[in-house]
Design a protein around this motif. Structure first.
Motif, PDB file in Angstrom:
ATOM      1  N   HIS A 159      33.803  33.116 -53.134  1.00  0.00           N
ATOM      2  CA  HIS A 159      34.014  32.517 -54.453  1.00  0.00           C
ATOM      3  C   HIS A 159      32.916  31.501 -54.761  1.00  0.00           C
ATOM      4  O   HIS A 159      32.298  31.526 -55.833  1.00  0.00           O
ATOM      5  CB  HIS A 159      35.390  31.845 -54.511  1.00  0.00           C
ATOM      6  N   ALA A 160      32.661  30.598 -53.796  1.00  0.00           N
ATOM      7  CA  ALA A 160      31.632  29.580 -54.012  1.00  0.00           C
ATOM      8  C   ALA A 160      30.260  30.216 -54.184  1.00  0.00           C
ATOM      9  O   ALA A 160      29.466  29.802 -55.050  1.00  0.00           O
ATOM     10  CB  ALA A 160      31.616  28.588 -52.850  1.00  0.00           C
ATOM     11  N   VAL A 161      29.955  31.242 -53.389  1.00  0.00           N
ATOM     12  CA  VAL A 161      28.654  31.915 -53.494  1.00  0.00           C
ATOM     13  C   VAL A 161      28.520  32.614 -54.845  1.00  0.00           C
ATOM     14  O   VAL A 161      27.470  32.554 -55.489  1.00  0.00           O
ATOM     15  CB  VAL A 161      28.473  32.929 -52.345  1.00  0.00           C
ATOM     16  N   THR A 162      29.590  33.250 -55.294  1.00  0.00           N
ATOM     17  CA  THR A 162      29.560  33.927 -56.595  1.00  0.00           C
ATOM     18  C   THR A 162      29.299  32.935 -57.717  1.00  0.00           C
ATOM     19  O   THR A 162      28.491  33.192 -58.624  1.00  0.00           O
ATOM     20  CB  THR A 162      30.886  34.664 -56.849  1.00  0.00           C
ATOM     21  N   VAL A 163      29.963  31.780 -57.655  1.00  0.00           N
ATOM     22  CA  VAL A 163      29.766  30.748 -58.683  1.00  0.00           C
ATOM     23  C   VAL A 163      28.336  30.215 -58.638  1.00  0.00           C
ATOM     24  O   VAL A 163      27.650  30.126 -59.667  1.00  0.00           O
ATOM     25  CB  VAL A 163      30.777  29.603 -58.499  1.00  0.00           C
ATOM     26  N   GLY A 164      27.857  29.852 -57.432  1.00  0.00           N
ATOM     27  CA  GLY A 164      26.525  29.269 -57.309  1.00  0.00           C
ATOM     28  C   GLY A 164      25.422  30.232 -57.718  1.00  0.00           C
ATOM     29  O   GLY A 164      24.549  29.898 -58.534  1.00  0.00           O
ATOM     30  N   VAL A 165      25.454  31.439 -57.154  1.00  0.00           N
ATOM     31  CA  VAL A 165      24.424  32.435 -57.465  1.00  0.00           C
ATOM     32  C   VAL A 165      24.531  32.874 -58.928  1.00  0.00           C
ATOM     33  O   VAL A 165      23.515  33.016 -59.627  1.00  0.00           O
ATOM     34  CB  VAL A 165      24.550  33.648 -56.522  1.00  0.00           C
ATOM     35  N   ILE A 201      26.890  21.637 -59.968  1.00  0.00           N
ATOM     36  CA  ILE A 201      27.963  22.412 -59.342  1.00  0.00           C
ATOM     37  C   ILE A 201      27.511  22.979 -57.997  1.00  0.00           C
ATOM     38  O   ILE A 201      28.273  22.998 -57.024  1.00  0.00           O
ATOM     39  CB  ILE A 201      28.437  23.519 -60.301  1.00  0.00           C
ATOM     40  N   MET A 202      26.262  23.445 -57.926  1.00  0.00           N
ATOM     41  CA  MET A 202      25.735  23.930 -56.650  1.00  0.00           C
ATOM     42  C   MET A 202      25.845  22.876 -55.567  1.00  0.00           C
ATOM     43  O   MET A 202      26.181  23.170 -54.408  1.00  0.00           O
ATOM     44  CB  MET A 202      24.272  24.349 -56.831  1.00  0.00           C
ATOM     45  N   SER A 203      25.591  21.632 -55.921  1.00  0.00           N
ATOM     46  CA  SER A 203      25.615  20.552 -54.927  1.00  0.00           C
ATOM     47  C   SER A 203      27.034  20.141 -54.548  1.00  0.00           C
ATOM     48  O   SER A 203      27.226  19.435 -53.562  1.00  0.00           O
ATOM     49  CB  SER A 203      24.855  19.334 -55.464  1.00  0.00           C
ATOM     50  N   GLU A 204      28.040  20.604 -55.325  1.00  0.00           N
ATOM     51  CA  GLU A 204      29.418  20.176 -55.108  1.00  0.00           C
ATOM     52  C   GLU A 204      30.279  21.188 -54.362  1.00  0.00           C
ATOM     53  O   GLU A 204      31.208  20.808 -53.642  1.00  0.00           O
ATOM     54  CB  GLU A 204      30.095  19.880 -56.456  1.00  0.00           C
ATOM     55  N   ILE A 205      30.032  22.483 -54.524  1.00  0.00           N
ATOM     56  CA  ILE A 205      31.034  23.480 -54.133  1.00  0.00           C
ATOM     57  C   ILE A 205      30.906  23.980 -52.701  1.00  0.00           C
ATOM     58  O   ILE A 205      31.866  24.562 -52.175  1.00  0.00           O
ATOM     59  CB  ILE A 205      31.007  24.695 -55.086  1.00  0.00           C
ATOM     60  N   PHE A 206      29.766  23.775 -52.047  1.00  0.00           N
ATOM     61  CA  PHE A 206      29.597  24.311 -50.702  1.00  0.00           C
ATOM     62  C   PHE A 206      29.902  23.259 -49.645  1.00  0.00           C
ATOM     63  O   PHE A 206      29.376  22.149 -49.702  1.00  0.00           O
ATOM     64  CB  PHE A 206      28.167  24.831 -50.503  1.00  0.00           C
ATOM     65  N   GLU A 262      34.318  30.670 -67.894  1.00  0.00           N
ATOM     66  CA  GLU A 262      35.755  30.592 -68.171  1.00  0.00           C
ATOM     67  C   GLU A 262      36.582  31.224 -67.057  1.00  0.00           C
ATOM     68  O   GLU A 262      37.644  30.724 -66.689  1.00  0.00           O
ATOM     69  CB  GLU A 262      36.037  31.291 -69.507  1.00  0.00           C
ATOM     70  N   ARG A 263      36.077  32.311 -66.480  1.00  0.00           N
ATOM     71  CA  ARG A 263      36.854  33.054 -65.485  1.00  0.00           C
ATOM     72  C   ARG A 263      36.681  32.527 -64.067  1.00  0.00           C
ATOM     73  O   ARG A 263      37.628  32.576 -63.267  1.00  0.00           O
ATOM     74  CB  ARG A 263      36.445  34.533 -65.520  1.00  0.00           C
ATOM     75  N   LEU A 264      35.482  32.051 -63.705  1.00  0.00           N
ATOM     76  CA  LEU A 264      35.196  31.822 -62.294  1.00  0.00           C
ATOM     77  C   LEU A 264      34.813  30.397 -61.905  1.00  0.00           C
ATOM     78  O   LEU A 264      34.997  30.007 -60.748  1.00  0.00           O
ATOM     79  CB  LEU A 264      34.056  32.764 -61.846  1.00  0.00           C
ATOM     80  N   VAL A 265      34.261  29.623 -62.825  1.00  0.00           N
ATOM     81  CA  VAL A 265      33.726  28.304 -62.445  1.00  0.00           C
ATOM     82  C   VAL A 265      34.843  27.260 -62.448  1.00  0.00           C
ATOM     83  O   VAL A 265      35.526  27.086 -63.468  1.00  0.00           O
ATOM     84  CB  VAL A 265      32.589  27.882 -63.398  1.00  0.00           C
TER      85      VAL A 265
END
Length: 483
Positions: free
Chosen positions: A275-281, A397-402, A456-459
């Motif tokens: 999930h985190a990788v999908t959001v970041g990438v 967001i990249m710096s927050e989710i991993f 809307e769906r993933l982040v």
């Protein structure tokens, strides 16, 4: 290593994580420390974003330097095009190793390494006597800013309080914009060699600043002695602040991570992290595939193609819109939240591309009414909307989710995707415009529209949450914990 059942507020040696500082009135000590806390956080962020300024300066360097370099070193247009674009290749190389370097050398160490690389690159350019010195220097600068593009937002997110993190992290994008603008302005007054010397100054200032700012407490907790992060956290929050709750949360979360295997790039695609990788990438790819670098790099040509006699007025207007909109994004980040700003921003870039596309369509189809004013309005809407959210928030967001055990591998991957997308769009833009000018912008509009759906769906919304809370909610192997 300490077990998870240690009393709250103790370090690995059984010593208190914090000696509470009381007040004679019996009030909350955190309030009395807020002034000193914000001063240290502001100072540390200022040192970090000197790297962002360097980033922007490096991207902006090639445009005003083109004529002087081609004349003095007798370069063809093709040779200069290689010099300009090879920065992105270097940045991709820097992105690949950025996570590993930031994990091994620390956040401050990674910034220092980048400063040394960029300084060497600029000196090679400033004193270059031939084509090879020039290109080697440009590749080195690319490697340096590829590393900076990852470590600066990560460092800022790891040192700032949760209620201020978004606004502080967005300053990264603001300083990139300022650096690029300064390069363009100074380039009209100084020679390309002197402009390269100017590029060394932010590196030197940052290296001096790194000597006095604290290391990331979360990095210290993960990669050093378990109690080493407390003095750094105390310095950041103020000497009178009660950090026991935050320190305990970092410690407990770090202990959970210690039980997980050391991360590899392939581990990112496991169920726990997908999930985190999908959001970041996804955010990084959509940010670039929406066309921003093609539009920014070739804005002047776009205005001329749309029917304007000159691109100068339009590019000046774009610069005038960009800075205040980034500033507005900084102010709204921790009030409105990440998701609303991202969706508004992506919707605005979609509208901007549609307007530009209509302008080109009217010209190509010879409509009775010329809509070239739509090109100006569309590009201003696009750049203003992009600056509001899509420019900076994906990095936040990249710096927050991993989680920190995966942050090195994940950060390298998403930073590489960003630079690869940047190269693809900047390289392909002119070919796309030859194929179909209005079709190009309608494609960009479609991608921007898909970005709204993706967000809307993933982040997830990360406003007002600690990094540990965010990461635990996205990672099934780290069960959410409560204090």
């Amino acid at each position: 290593m300490a077990g998870p059942m240690e009393p709250k507020g103790l370090d690995a040696a059984g010593k208190p994580l914090l000696v509470r500082v009381g007040r004679s009135s019996g009030g909350d000590s955190r309030g009395s420390a807020s002034s000193s806390s914000i001063t240290v956080v502001v100072g540390s962020t200022a040192v970090a974003v000197a790297g962002s300024f360097e980033f922007g300066l490096s991207i902006g360097y090639s445009s005003p330097s083109q004529l002087g370099i081609m004349r003095d070193l007798h370069l063809s247009l093709a040779e200069y095009s290689v010099f300009g674009s090879i920065l992105t290749i270097g940045a991709m190389l820097g992105a690949i190793v950025s996570g590993s370097i930031a994990d091994r050398a620390g956040r401050r160490g990674a910034m220092a390494i980048s400063d040394v690389i960029c300084t060497l690159g600029y000196l090679l350019i400033a004193f270059s006597q031939n084509y090879w010195w020039l290109d080697i220097g440009r590749v080195l600068i690319g490697c340096g800013i590829g590393l900076l593009s990852y470590v600066v937002p990560v460092y800022i997110s790891e040192i700032t309080p949760k209620n201020l993190r978004g606004g502080f992290a967005t300053v990264n994008q603001f300083m990139i914009c300022c650096g690029g603008s300064l390069a363009f302005v100074l380039g009209t007054f100084v020679t390309w060699r002197n402009l390269a010397i100017v590029g060394v100054i932010p590196c030197l200032l940052q290296m001096v600043g790194l000597l006095v700012i604290p290391e990331s407490p979360r990095w210290l907790a993960r990669f050093r002695h378990p109690g080493a992060f407390v003095p750094a956290l105390q310095k950041l929050r103020g000497q009178g602040a009660d950090i026991s709750e935050e320190a305990s949360e970092i410690k407990v979360f770090t202990e959970k991570l210690q039980h997980l295997p050391k991360s590899k790039m392939i581990d990112l695609f496991q169920k726990d992290y997908i999930h985190a990788v999908t959001v970041g990438v996804g955010l990084m790819a959509l940010q670039q595939l929406g066309g921003v670098n093609g539009i920014l790099f070739y804005a002047s040509e776009v205005f001329v193609s749309a029917g304007f006699s000159s691109g100068n007025t339009g590019t000046v207007a774009m610069a005038a819109v960009q800075v205040p909109m980034i500033g507005l994004g900084v102010l709204l980040m921790d009030k409105a939240g990440r998701r609303p700003l991202l969706m508004i921003s992506a919707a605005g870039t979609c509208l901007g591309c549609l307007l530009v596309g209509l302008s080109f369509l009217s010209k190509e189809e010879h409509w009775e009414r010329n809509l070239n004013v739509f090109a100006l309005a569309g590009l201003l809407v696009f750049i203003g909307s992009f600056s509001l959210g899509m420019g900076g928030i994906p990095w936040v967001i990249m710096s927050e989710i991993f989680p920190i055990n995966m942050k090195g591998s994940a950060g390298s991957l998403v930073t590489l995707v960003n630079w690869l997308g940047s190269w693809i769009i900047s390289y392909a833009f002119n070919f796309l415009m030859i194929w179909s000018s209005y079709g190009t912008f309608f494609i960009f509009a479609t991608i921007c529209g898909l970005t709204v759906v993706f967000v809307e769906r993933l982040v997830p919304e990360t406003k007002g949450r600690t990094l540990e809370e965010i990461q635990a909610s996205m990672n099934s192997s780290l069960t959410p914990f409560h204090k």
